[in-house]
Design a protein around this motif. Sequence first.
Motif, PDB file in Angstrom:
ATOM      1  N   PRO A 132       0.752  -1.521   0.247  1.00 22.99           N
ATOM      2  CA  PRO A 132      -0.265   0.308   0.313  1.00 22.99           C
ATOM      3  C   PRO A 132       0.782   0.884  -0.170  1.00 22.99           C
ATOM      4  O   PRO A 132       0.340   2.775  -0.685  1.00 22.99           O
ATOM      5  CB  PRO A 132      -1.063  -0.267   1.112  1.00 22.99           C
ATOM      6  CG  PRO A 132       0.078  -0.897   2.436  1.00 22.99           C
ATOM      7  CD  PRO A 132       0.688  -2.255   1.114  1.00 22.99           C
ATOM      8  N   GLU A 133       2.020   1.291   0.565  1.00 22.03           N
ATOM      9  CA  GLU A 133       2.919   2.670   0.610  1.00 22.03           C
ATOM     10  C   GLU A 133       3.657   2.875  -0.972  1.00 22.03           C
ATOM     11  O   GLU A 133       3.399   4.303  -0.945  1.00 22.03           O
ATOM     12  CB  GLU A 133       3.883   2.004   1.432  1.00 22.03           C
ATOM     13  CG  GLU A 133       3.352   2.248   2.766  1.00 22.03           C
ATOM     14  CD  GLU A 133       4.363   2.221   4.305  1.00 22.03           C
ATOM     15  OE1 GLU A 133       4.900   3.920   3.887  1.00 22.03           O
ATOM     16  OE2 GLU A 133       4.484   1.367   5.156  1.00 22.03           O
ATOM     17  N   ASP A 134       3.516   1.626  -1.868  1.00 20.19           N
ATOM     18  CA  ASP A 134       4.538   2.347  -2.901  1.00 20.19           C
ATOM     19  C   ASP A 134       4.683   1.649  -3.416  1.00 20.19           C
ATOM     20  O   ASP A 134       4.519   2.258  -4.819  1.00 20.19           O
ATOM     21  CB  ASP A 134       6.007   1.766  -2.709  1.00 20.19           C
ATOM     22  CG  ASP A 134       6.150  -0.058  -2.520  1.00 20.19           C
ATOM     23  OD1 ASP A 134       5.271  -0.179  -2.276  1.00 20.19           O
ATOM     24  OD2 ASP A 134       7.241  -0.709  -2.270  1.00 20.19           O
ATOM     25  N   ASP A 135       2.775   1.211  -3.149  1.00 21.81           N
ATOM     26  CA  ASP A 135       1.756   0.572  -4.971  1.00 21.81           C
ATOM     27  C   ASP A 135       2.619  -0.321  -5.264  1.00 21.81           C
ATOM     28  O   ASP A 135       1.977  -0.969  -6.677  1.00 21.81           O
ATOM     29  CB  ASP A 135       1.443   2.069  -5.744  1.00 21.81           C
ATOM     30  CG  ASP A 135       0.250   1.018  -6.434  1.00 21.81           C
ATOM     31  OD1 ASP A 135      -1.037   0.608  -5.480  1.00 21.81           O
ATOM     32  OD2 ASP A 135       0.011   1.690  -7.653  1.00 21.81           O
ATOM     33  N   TYR A 136       3.315  -1.429  -5.150  1.00 16.04           N
ATOM     34  CA  TYR A 136       4.313  -1.912  -5.825  1.00 16.04           C
ATOM     35  C   TYR A 136       3.562  -3.774  -5.456  1.00 16.04           C
ATOM     36  O   TYR A 136       3.427  -4.181  -4.695  1.00 16.04           O
ATOM     37  CB  TYR A 136       5.421  -2.753  -4.615  1.00 16.04           C
ATOM     38  CG  TYR A 136       6.123  -4.263  -5.664  1.00 16.04           C
ATOM     39  CD1 TYR A 136       7.188  -3.497  -6.695  1.00 16.04           C
ATOM     40  CD2 TYR A 136       6.612  -5.269  -5.187  1.00 16.04           C
ATOM     41  CE1 TYR A 136       8.298  -4.392  -7.590  1.00 16.04           C
ATOM     42  CE2 TYR A 136       7.205  -6.353  -5.567  1.00 16.04           C
ATOM     43  CZ  TYR A 136       7.289  -6.598  -6.668  1.00 16.04           C
ATOM     44  OH  TYR A 136       8.694  -6.797  -7.387  1.00 16.04           O
ATOM     45  N   HIS A 137       3.501  -4.391  -7.154  1.00 16.59           N
ATOM     46  CA  HIS A 137       2.545  -5.110  -7.373  1.00 16.59           C
ATOM     47  C   HIS A 137       3.374  -6.709  -7.504  1.00 16.59           C
ATOM     48  O   HIS A 137       4.330  -7.255  -8.319  1.00 16.59           O
ATOM     49  CB  HIS A 137       1.850  -4.840  -8.382  1.00 16.59           C
ATOM     50  CG  HIS A 137       1.325  -4.194  -8.549  1.00 16.59           C
ATOM     51  ND1 HIS A 137       1.391  -3.205  -8.642  1.00 16.59           N
ATOM     52  CD2 HIS A 137      -0.498  -4.831  -9.436  1.00 16.59           C
ATOM     53  CE1 HIS A 137      -0.466  -3.052  -8.559  1.00 16.59           C
ATOM     54  NE2 HIS A 137      -1.080  -3.241  -9.311  1.00 16.59           N
ATOM     55  N   VAL A 138       3.873  -7.502  -5.737  1.00 16.79           N
ATOM     56  CA  VAL A 138       4.154  -8.544  -6.445  1.00 16.79           C
ATOM     57  C   VAL A 138       3.520  -9.762  -6.552  1.00 16.79           C
ATOM     58  O   VAL A 138       2.342  -9.425  -7.404  1.00 16.79           O
ATOM     59  CB  VAL A 138       3.987  -9.316  -4.542  1.00 16.79           C
ATOM     60  CG1 VAL A 138       4.559 -10.572  -4.572  1.00 16.79           C
ATOM     61  CG2 VAL A 138       4.041  -8.117  -3.430  1.00 16.79           C
TER      62      VAL A 138
END
Length: 285
Positions: free
Chosen positions: A48-54
């Motif tokens: 949620p903080e950096d919008d990184y899609h795992v």
Amino acid sequence: MAWFKRKKKGIRTATEDKKDVPKGLWYKSPTGKIIDHEQLAANFYVSPEDDYHVRIGSNEYFEILFDDNKYKELNEKITSKDPLKFEDTKKYKDRLAAVQDKTKLNDAIRTAVGKSKKTDILVCAMDFQFIGGSMGSVVGEKIARAIDYAIEHKLPVVIISKSGGARMMEAALSLMQLAKTSVKLAQLAKSKLPYISLCTDPTTGGTTASFAMLGDINISEPGALIGFAGPRVVKDTTGKDLPEGFQSAEFLQEHGFLDFISHRKNLKDKINLYIDLIMNKKVRT
């Protein structure tokens, strides 16, 4: 020195009874953001903080796209053979057995049919954890059979690509899957049924050169790596310096290679919107 001595024994836990923090309780994104794993799962595996899609696999994509995670898997028992008797540092058949045992998958793709927003769709989802999502004979065969099923039952098709390219252990047999899947998609188009291609991180090699780029709508997740060959190979081939991030989803959309980039939480709505538009149906809300 009394300061450093334990005066009362009190309650002490024996070494053998001490427990480690469970693995996977926390996830650290590439930018250093830390998130609780349960919170990550609840947020569609997006930090949620950096919008990184795992990176996620077929199980998670099926859960995202199918209503109530209900679906019927197709051709799940198909597995790869070793017709070329490939042997490098490890025999191909032994590597297949090892990765099947580790991942509990039969190959690098799963195909399933179910309802998405109350409409029947067919979804093919690749798993990168199975030999880098490499495309072998089984991947091509399962996509071909899935498309046949879609044509017979008049279903839209979604293919979720996540692949390092052709599977070298199957050599030319792997490369034949490019033509095989492309022909089947042509048959799907002739039947006037939609095909939505979702490119996730990474989508490379023969996958990009075939079914991943043949969608009626080609979409991607933010930040996904999409390309045919690696940057070094492209640079050596063209003899030119390459722009920064030229294989990112954002760069490709800007240059017309992709139609849309969607946050993972919006995938279900976006995919069904495109299906409705292509089939000239009333858009669902």
